[in-house]
Scaffold this motif. Sequence first.
Motif, PDB file in Angstrom:
ATOM      1  N   MET A  21       0.516  -1.163   0.240  1.00  0.00           N
ATOM      2  CA  MET A  21      -0.376  -0.224  -0.292  1.00  0.00           C
ATOM      3  C   MET A  21       0.636   1.364   0.248  1.00  0.00           C
ATOM      4  N   ASP A  22       0.630   1.945  -1.351  1.00  0.00           N
ATOM      5  CA  ASP A  22       1.682   2.828  -1.261  1.00  0.00           C
ATOM      6  C   ASP A  22       0.833   4.347  -0.822  1.00  0.00           C
ATOM      7  N   ASP A  23       1.772   5.237  -0.011  1.00  0.00           N
ATOM      8  CA  ASP A  23       0.616   6.689   0.267  1.00  0.00           C
ATOM      9  C   ASP A  23       1.653   7.147  -0.298  1.00  0.00           C
ATOM     10  N   LEU A  24       0.320   8.177  -1.492  1.00  0.00           N
ATOM     11  CA  LEU A  24       0.773   9.021  -2.418  1.00  0.00           C
ATOM     12  C   LEU A  24       0.336  10.628  -2.014  1.00  0.00           C
ATOM     13  N   SER A  25      -0.626  10.645  -0.929  1.00  0.00           N
ATOM     14  CA  SER A  25      -0.650  12.485  -0.283  1.00  0.00           C
ATOM     15  C   SER A  25      -0.408  13.414  -0.566  1.00  0.00           C
ATOM     16  N   ASP A  26       1.091  12.830  -0.297  1.00  0.00           N
ATOM     17  CA  ASP A  26       2.061  13.651  -0.030  1.00  0.00           C
ATOM     18  C   ASP A  26       2.593  14.353  -2.388  1.00  0.00           C
ATOM     19  N   ALA A  27       2.717  13.266  -2.421  1.00  0.00           N
ATOM     20  CA  ALA A  27       3.194  13.439  -3.774  1.00  0.00           C
ATOM     21  C   ALA A  27       2.113  14.001  -4.397  1.00  0.00           C
ATOM     22  N   ALA A  28       0.997  13.795  -4.529  1.00  0.00           N
ATOM     23  CA  ALA A  28      -0.744  14.504  -5.243  1.00  0.00           C
ATOM     24  C   ALA A  28      -0.426  15.689  -4.686  1.00  0.00           C
ATOM     25  N   ARG A  29      -0.617  16.242  -3.239  1.00  0.00           N
ATOM     26  CA  ARG A  29      -0.666  17.568  -2.895  1.00  0.00           C
ATOM     27  C   ARG A  29      -0.686  18.880  -3.292  1.00  0.00           C
TER      28      ARG A  29
END
Length: 146
Positions: A21-29
């Motif tokens: 599971m990759d958290d990409l929230s910071d990358a998408a922000r």
Amino acid sequence: MRYLLIALTWVMMTGAAHAQMDDLSDAARSWLNKVRAEAGAGAVTPSAKLKAAAAAHARDLAARGAFSHEGSDGSQVGVRARRAGYRYCFVAENLAKGQGSLEAVLRGWMGSQGHRRNMLSREAREFALVRGPGNLWVMVLGRAGC
């Protein structure tokens, strides 16, 4: 037979729980906030509780080989957000499958009326974006309290 069924269920659940599971929230922000600003919507920030809800749904979908806004227990995004401790007055969910990059999934959602509406909602204040096995993408947007 009963013990075999319990053992198989446990193996399936633990395998799904440990799925990549990759958290990409910071990358998408920054990208998300740029398109929101262009549309007159305020910035959103990553939320650990929304991340938990998104990741739980991605794991559930991966374990079942499914692609649906409905969880295996019949839950919708609001129920899953509350289970993660997120008390909201607004919540929305975007799903995608197969896109190989963050840019591809974000652009794809922007090209879809319903997904775009969720991403640009002026109600949203927080979000999370995770990628699960098989490029299964789950974004949850929300606004706590109100």
